[in-house]
Design an enzyme around this catalytic site. Sequence first.
Site, PDB file in Angstrom:
ATOM      1  N   TYR A 163       0.833  -1.204   0.000  1.00  0.00           N
ATOM      2  CA  TYR A 163       0.000   0.000   0.000  1.00  0.00           C
ATOM      3  C   TYR A 163       0.867   1.253   0.000  1.00  0.00           C
ATOM      4  O   TYR A 163       1.937   1.294   0.620  1.00  0.00           O
ATOM      5  CB  TYR A 163      -0.919   0.010   1.222  1.00  0.00           C
ATOM      6  CG  TYR A 163      -2.072  -0.941   1.078  1.00  0.00           C
ATOM      7  CD1 TYR A 163      -3.267  -0.518   0.513  1.00  0.00           C
ATOM      8  CD2 TYR A 163      -1.955  -2.262   1.484  1.00  0.00           C
ATOM      9  CE1 TYR A 163      -4.336  -1.394   0.369  1.00  0.00           C
ATOM     10  CE2 TYR A 163      -3.019  -3.146   1.337  1.00  0.00           C
ATOM     11  CZ  TYR A 163      -4.193  -2.704   0.785  1.00  0.00           C
ATOM     12  OH  TYR A 163      -5.244  -3.567   0.634  1.00  0.00           O
ATOM     13  N   PHE A 164       0.362   2.277  -0.690  1.00  0.00           N
ATOM     14  CA  PHE A 164       1.049   3.566  -0.809  1.00  0.00           C
ATOM     15  C   PHE A 164       0.122   4.681  -0.371  1.00  0.00           C
ATOM     16  O   PHE A 164      -1.099   4.570  -0.504  1.00  0.00           O
ATOM     17  CB  PHE A 164       1.481   3.801  -2.263  1.00  0.00           C
ATOM     18  CG  PHE A 164       2.572   2.878  -2.707  1.00  0.00           C
ATOM     19  CD1 PHE A 164       3.901   3.247  -2.605  1.00  0.00           C
ATOM     20  CD2 PHE A 164       2.271   1.624  -3.203  1.00  0.00           C
ATOM     21  CE1 PHE A 164       4.911   2.390  -2.993  1.00  0.00           C
ATOM     22  CE2 PHE A 164       3.265   0.747  -3.598  1.00  0.00           C
ATOM     23  CZ  PHE A 164       4.598   1.133  -3.491  1.00  0.00           C
TER      24      PHE A 164
END
Length: 182
Positions: free
Chosen positions: A37-38
């Site tokens: 995830y970013f």
Amino acid sequence: MIEVEVKAKIDSFEEMEEKLSKIGAVKTKKEFQQDIYFNSPVVDFAQTDEALRIRTTKEDEVEHIFITYKGPKIDKASKTRKEIEMGIEDAVKCGEIFKEIGFNEVRAVRKNRQYYSYKNFEISLDDVEGLEPYMEIEISLEDGNDYSEAQKRIFDLFEQLGITDGFERTSYLELLENINST
């Protein structure tokens, strides 16, 4: 596409596999998933309820890689949201590109997922590293379709499987983050 999805904590995978078999659900595949995830350099996705991830799946040594954007949840009862996904060739290079343009890597979420098919439902039993057992039931709709009937049918199926509580609107990422912050 609109993803109408409801997730619930379950007591055991074995018990749920038996119940799924009894109603005629068909086991379709088992895969390992790693989601990286970013967070955006412009807005905090935790505040806007959005998600951007790179998902790598492995099933029988076959690997698939996707970028997925998930928009904010659009109701209070489920995880219904807009989802845009596309295949890519290289997770590492994609992650490097994201970082070069200012995105921050938040964390990885790893799980073994067993899929079942029942009518037009996609059901998954999720063994997420660091969490208790969960089950998700999902129906995908085209944008603009009313999701309320699909949502009702999902809750009806949960009830048919003996699940009437333990529903969770937060993502696996959020659940893991909450564990680490306590």
